[in-house]
Scaffold this motif. Structure first.
Motif, PDB file in Angstrom:
ATOM      1  N   UNK A   1      66.709  50.696  46.084  1.00 28.86           N
ATOM      2  CA  UNK A   1      65.383  50.085  46.198  1.00 28.86           C
ATOM      3  C   UNK A   1      64.427  51.003  46.964  1.00 28.86           C
ATOM      4  N   UNK A   2      63.145  50.902  46.657  1.00 26.51           N
ATOM      5  CA  UNK A   2      62.164  51.784  47.287  1.00 26.51           C
ATOM      6  C   UNK A   2      60.756  51.272  47.059  1.00 26.51           C
ATOM      7  N   UNK A   3      59.818  51.857  47.817  1.00 26.37           N
ATOM      8  CA  UNK A   3      58.385  51.758  47.558  1.00 26.37           C
ATOM      9  C   UNK A   3      57.873  53.189  47.548  1.00 26.37           C
ATOM     10  N   UNK A   4      57.243  53.582  46.445  1.00 24.79           N
ATOM     11  CA  UNK A   4      56.880  54.990  46.284  1.00 24.79           C
ATOM     12  C   UNK A   4      55.402  55.153  45.959  1.00 24.79           C
ATOM     13  N   UNK A   5      54.751  56.045  46.703  1.00 24.37           N
ATOM     14  CA  UNK A   5      53.382  56.444  46.425  1.00 24.37           C
ATOM     15  C   UNK A   5      53.416  57.563  45.390  1.00 24.37           C
ATOM     16  N   UNK A   6      52.663  57.386  44.293  1.00 23.92           N
ATOM     17  CA  UNK A   6      52.735  58.314  43.170  1.00 23.92           C
ATOM     18  C   UNK A   6      51.342  58.742  42.708  1.00 23.92           C
ATOM     19  N   UNK A   7      51.322  59.887  42.021  1.00 23.51           N
ATOM     20  CA  UNK A   7      50.098  60.360  41.377  1.00 23.51           C
ATOM     21  C   UNK A   7      50.420  60.765  39.949  1.00 23.51           C
ATOM     22  N   UNK A   8      49.434  60.735  39.083  1.00 24.83           N
ATOM     23  CA  UNK A   8      49.643  61.058  37.672  1.00 24.83           C
ATOM     24  C   UNK A   8      49.904  62.550  37.514  1.00 24.83           C
ATOM     25  N   UNK A   9      50.971  62.875  36.811  1.00 24.20           N
ATOM     26  CA  UNK A   9      51.297  64.259  36.471  1.00 24.20           C
ATOM     27  C   UNK A   9      50.835  64.597  35.059  1.00 24.20           C
ATOM     28  N   UNK A  10      51.028  63.662  34.135  1.00 27.84           N
ATOM     29  CA  UNK A  10      50.588  63.835  32.760  1.00 27.84           C
ATOM     30  C   UNK A  10      50.077  62.517  32.217  1.00 27.84           C
ATOM     31  N   UNK A  11      48.996  62.570  31.427  1.00 27.81           N
ATOM     32  CA  UNK A  11      48.360  61.344  30.953  1.00 27.81           C
ATOM     33  C   UNK A  11      48.034  61.464  29.478  1.00 27.81           C
ATOM     34  N   UNK A  12      48.588  60.564  28.686  1.00 31.79           N
ATOM     35  CA  UNK A  12      48.284  60.516  27.261  1.00 31.79           C
ATOM     36  C   UNK A  12      46.998  59.730  27.038  1.00 31.79           C
ATOM     37  N   UNK A  13      46.430  59.878  25.837  1.00 24.38           N
ATOM     38  CA  UNK A  13      45.196  59.143  25.526  1.00 24.38           C
ATOM     39  C   UNK A  13      45.389  57.646  25.691  1.00 24.38           C
ATOM     40  N   UNK A  14      46.570  57.170  25.316  1.00 20.32           N
ATOM     41  CA  UNK A  14      46.840  55.744  25.464  1.00 20.32           C
ATOM     42  C   UNK A  14      46.847  55.302  26.902  1.00 20.32           C
ATOM     43  N   UNK A  15      47.206  56.218  27.805  1.00 22.04           N
ATOM     44  CA  UNK A  15      47.185  55.887  29.226  1.00 22.04           C
ATOM     45  C   UNK A  15      45.790  55.658  29.738  1.00 22.04           C
ATOM     46  N   UNK A  16      44.865  56.474  29.293  1.00 20.33           N
ATOM     47  CA  UNK A  16      43.468  56.283  29.695  1.00 20.33           C
ATOM     48  C   UNK A  16      42.930  54.955  29.153  1.00 20.33           C
ATOM     49  N   UNK A  17      43.369  54.600  27.963  1.00 18.92           N
ATOM     50  CA  UNK A  17      42.878  53.381  27.329  1.00 18.92           C
ATOM     51  C   UNK A  17      43.263  52.121  28.100  1.00 18.92           C
ATOM     52  N   UNK A  18      44.397  52.194  28.830  1.00 16.56           N
ATOM     53  CA  UNK A  18      44.821  51.016  29.598  1.00 16.56           C
ATOM     54  C   UNK A  18      44.413  51.123  31.062  1.00 16.56           C
ATOM     55  N   UNK A  19      43.586  52.113  31.399  1.00 20.68           N
ATOM     56  CA  UNK A  19      43.019  52.189  32.736  1.00 20.68           C
ATOM     57  C   UNK A  19      43.739  53.079  33.718  1.00 20.68           C
ATOM     58  N   UNK A  20      44.718  53.859  33.254  1.00 16.47           N
ATOM     59  CA  UNK A  20      45.381  54.799  34.157  1.00 16.47           C
ATOM     60  C   UNK A  20      44.469  55.997  34.387  1.00 16.47           C
ATOM     61  N   UNK A  21      44.501  56.525  35.594  1.00 15.09           N
ATOM     62  CA  UNK A  21      43.533  57.536  36.019  1.00 15.09           C
ATOM     63  C   UNK A  21      44.274  58.705  36.657  1.00 15.09           C
ATOM     64  N   UNK A  22      44.033  59.914  36.167  1.00 19.39           N
ATOM     65  CA  UNK A  22      44.749  61.074  36.720  1.00 19.39           C
ATOM     66  C   UNK A  22      44.216  61.500  38.080  1.00 19.39           C
ATOM     67  N   UNK A  23      43.197  60.822  38.589  1.00 20.84           N
ATOM     68  CA  UNK A  23      42.702  61.081  39.940  1.00 20.84           C
ATOM     69  C   UNK A  23      42.990  59.915  40.884  1.00 20.84           C
ATOM     70  N   UNK A  24      43.822  58.982  40.411  1.00 25.72           N
ATOM     71  CA  UNK A  24      44.146  57.814  41.221  1.00 25.72           C
ATOM     72  C   UNK A  24      45.514  57.914  41.869  1.00 25.72           C
ATOM     73  N   UNK A  25      45.823  56.952  42.712  1.00 24.37           N
ATOM     74  CA  UNK A  25      47.129  56.844  43.356  1.00 24.37           C
ATOM     75  C   UNK A  25      47.753  55.505  42.987  1.00 24.37           C
ATOM     76  N   UNK A  26      49.087  55.481  42.942  1.00 19.89           N
ATOM     77  CA  UNK A  26      49.818  54.313  42.473  1.00 19.89           C
ATOM     78  C   UNK A  26      50.992  54.024  43.392  1.00 19.89           C
ATOM     79  N   UNK A  27      51.390  52.765  43.419  1.00 21.22           N
ATOM     80  CA  UNK A  27      52.593  52.344  44.134  1.00 21.22           C
ATOM     81  C   UNK A  27      53.584  51.802  43.121  1.00 21.22           C
ATOM     82  N   UNK A  28      54.806  52.331  43.161  1.00 25.11           N
ATOM     83  CA  UNK A  28      55.894  51.782  42.365  1.00 25.11           C
ATOM     84  C   UNK A  28      56.884  51.137  43.325  1.00 25.11           C
ATOM     85  N   UNK A  29      57.137  49.851  43.137  1.00 23.60           N
ATOM     86  CA  UNK A  29      58.009  49.087  44.029  1.00 23.60           C
ATOM     87  C   UNK A  29      59.235  48.612  43.257  1.00 23.60           C
TER      88      UNK A  29
END
Length: 407
Positions: A145-173
């Motif tokens: 188990x973990x909580x991880x701070x992440x950043x986008x390494x690669x982004x497909x066109x479909x990722x942008x369409x659902x609101x993912x941002x290569x300049x944003x930060x994310x938490x995976x829990x």
């Protein structure tokens, strides 16, 4: 085989004809023979109709992990003690350009000390008893188990369409139902000696287990959200939920009950994270209509390549090696003050999540949207305030019938 489904003989508990096994992995997947043996044994359990096996498949207790299984009976042993465990992905309003990894790691070290508000009120909002394992909410637990701070390494066109941002930060829990699920599991095992045969869902005992199971699933989801709330508070950021996908649970369907044993339960069009390791990429994917072929299941992560005991002979033999395990090639930092856990959860313990995603895509189950690199991974931190308090706390020893204060 090493991890049998039950202690009773197969003639006492297995079906005469094995269920259909659909394998959603290629020859490139790292699959142990022990996992395939367990898969065969699971196909012979009473009531089992169909199994979907995924590329993260690996041996587990009470059967292989990385499996969706359809059965007319309930099999609590397959779900295990971490009922409702899952992966939740959150977006932060904190931009990548402002991130200083060392400072973020320092703040996240105090993650579990952050306030989370009125726990009883939060439980009530989730439809749960207000005192249900309230003290454990917002805590990660051990193991993988973990909580991880992440950043986008690669982004497909479909990722942008659902609101993912290569300049944003994310938490995976990644966490589950903690001691709550463990208690439900141990009580179920203690109460039913022939549990390898499963439970009749129409019986009183089957209905009782399902009710307890549902509470664990809801509690685990709330727990992940509160872990993220604490992490965001530590980072002084706001967050939004992107995906919340459990992988240890049962769901009713038109043909019986779909059991997800370390397999993410998804619907077509649903976003899902597939976790890598603390030194490899994780992925965000979109489930396609093809998941109906796999009992609406996909992999939830890379899956273990080597078991925990084996890892102690492979890596982290000295302090220097263990410190290296806490860093990755992106400058990322892992917070883990448990030396054994550092070794057991090393990146080399896991399969290649990229290969897992490739296999699932080739099977038509998902579309890849983004890859995410790990920046800060929180697993376990020593409570420094508690350590200091213990250091200062007077101890008492008896000498000649008198008490003496000792520091």
């Amino acid at each position: 085989m090493g991890n049998s489904i039950g202690s009773e003989s197969s003639s006492m508990t297995s079906s005469a004809h094995p269920a259909l096994i659909n394998r959603f992995f290629s020859d490139s997947a790292w699959i142990e023979g022990a996992a395939l043996d367990q898969l065969d044994e699971m196909s012979r359990l009473p009531g089992v109709l169909e199994i979907a096996a995924f590329p993260d498949l690996h041996p587990g207790k009470y059967g292989a992990t990385g499996v969706a299984l359809l059965s007319s009976r309930l099999h609590p042993l397959l779900i295990g003690n971490d009922i409702g465990c899952g992966m939740s992905l959150f977006g932060l309003d904190f931009p990548l350009r402002k991130l200083k990894i060392d400072r973020a790691a320092e703040r996240l070290r105090r993650l579990e000390a952050q306030a989370i508000g009125d726990v009883s009120e939060l439980l009530a909002e989730a439809g749960l008893p207000v005192d249900l394992s309230s003290g454990a909410l917002g805590t990660i637990g051990g193991g993988n188990h973990f909580c991880e701070l992440q950043a986008v390494e690669g982004l497909a066109d479909g990722g942008r369409a659902v609101g993912l941002d290569d300049q944003g930060l994310y938490l995976l829990v990644h966490s589950g139902s903690r001691a709550l699920g463990a208690t439900v599991f141990s009580e179920t095992v203690a109460a039913h000696s022939g549990l390898t045969a499963g439970l009749d869902p129409g019986s009183e005992t089957g209905a009782a287990w399902l009710a307890s199971h549902d509470r664990c699933v809801a509690w685990a989801s709330l727990n992940r959200r509160l872990i993220a709330v604490r992490a965001a508070a530590a980072l002084r950021a706001d967050l939004r939920l992107i995906a919340d996908v459990p992988h240890n649970l049962v769901r009713p369907c038109d043909r019986g009950f779909a059991h997800y044993k370390g397999a993410a339960a998804v619907a077509p069009g649903e976003l899902a994270p597939i976790a890598g390791s603390r030194a490899s990429l994780s992925h965000v994917v979109l489930a396609t209509s093809g998941v109906s072929r796999s009992l609406n299941g996909i992999s939830h992560g890379a899956g273990r390549k080597y078991d925990r005991a084996t890892m102690h002979g492979r890596v982290g033999r000295n302090r220097s090696e263990r410190e290296q395990l806490l860093r990755n090639s992106w400058g990322g930092i892992a917070i883990c003050d448990d030396r054994a856990l550092v070794v057991e959860e090393a990146a080399s313990a896991y399969k290649d999540a990229g290969q897992v995603v490739t296999d699932l895509q080739n099977e038509g189950l998902i579309v890849g949207l983004a890859s995410l690199r790990p920046l800060v991974t929180f697993k376990k931190a020593v409570d420094e305030a508690e350590v200091e308090q213990r250091r200062r706390k007077p101890e008492f020893r008896r000498e000649g019938g008198r008490s003496h204060e000792r520091y």
